[in-house]
Design an enzyme around this catalytic site. Sequence first.
Site, PDB file in Angstrom:
ATOM      1  N   SER A   1       0.852  -1.187   0.000  1.00 38.68           N
ATOM      2  CA  SER A   1       0.000   0.000   0.000  1.00 38.68           C
ATOM      3  C   SER A   1       0.888   1.236   0.000  1.00 38.68           C
ATOM      4  O   SER A   1       2.050   1.164  -0.411  1.00 38.68           O
ATOM      5  CB  SER A   1      -0.923  -0.039   1.223  1.00 38.68           C
ATOM      6  N   ASN A   2       0.370   2.356   0.433  1.00 33.37           N
ATOM      7  CA  ASN A   2       1.167   3.585   0.500  1.00 33.37           C
ATOM      8  C   ASN A   2       0.696   4.422   1.687  1.00 33.37           C
ATOM      9  O   ASN A   2      -0.232   4.044   2.389  1.00 33.37           O
ATOM     10  CB  ASN A   2       1.073   4.354  -0.824  1.00 33.37           C
ATOM     11  N   TYR A   3       1.354   5.564   1.884  1.00 30.13           N
ATOM     12  CA  TYR A   3       1.131   6.366   3.093  1.00 30.13           C
ATOM     13  C   TYR A   3      -0.045   7.336   3.001  1.00 30.13           C
ATOM     14  O   TYR A   3      -0.195   8.180   3.865  1.00 30.13           O
ATOM     15  CB  TYR A   3       2.384   7.174   3.415  1.00 30.13           C
TER      16      TYR A   3
END
Length: 219
Positions: free
Chosen positions: A29-31
């Site tokens: 995923s990402n932030y």
Amino acid sequence: AAPLPWTGRKVLITAGPTVEPIDAVRFVSNYSSGKMGYALAEAALSRGAEVTLVSGPVSLPAPMGATVVPVKTARDMLAACEEAFDSADVFIASAAVADFRPAETAKEKLKKGTEGQEGLEHVRFVENPDILATMGTRKRPGQIVVGFAAETSDIERYGRQKLASKHADMIVANQVGEGKGFGTDDNQALLITESGSEALPLMAKTRLADAILDKIEQI
Ligand code: C5P
């Protein structure tokens, strides 16, 4: 009281990250915090719009009055947008969609120390669908499509390329890196449309949301 300016308008917004499963217990995923998309939803609601918020996993409260469609993967997000897009007047893609997903999701938890395997090198990644570009292509006259472009350099040039390639009516281009963009409460953006570019100062995402909606009104 006078009706609110966006009464009767339907706004579809994507927000947050997507998560792409590797196996039964892991994902990439990402932030993305979702703050920008949720601020846009709040701003549109307070102008009287009917808001559908297609959201990846975030830790933000649901905006009161919005229809929230929780999703995990980019493909789920695309399906939810395809469902709601035709009846929307405005589509705003603020989600940080994962560009790649594991080609396969292992049913079992992958084991370390498996014979003949170094690390996870057999996990192959494939490209996810581009939700903004897909909606941009489907757009009918009168619909407004807005996207974001997070860039580390040349934000105007890359943003303008995205305006064209994704058939968007506006790109909100912003500089990322050095504490700007992801996860922060503030954002500095350039609003890029067919008719020109407007550089905005660093401001709270809540204020930027209002500036974006003001610009949509001008379009
Ligand atoms: O191409 P890039 O990821 O920089 O484009 C960013 C814009 O496109 C954002 O508005 C983002 O929400 C949207 N996007 C999307 N689906 C993807 C990738 C990006 O909707 N798979």
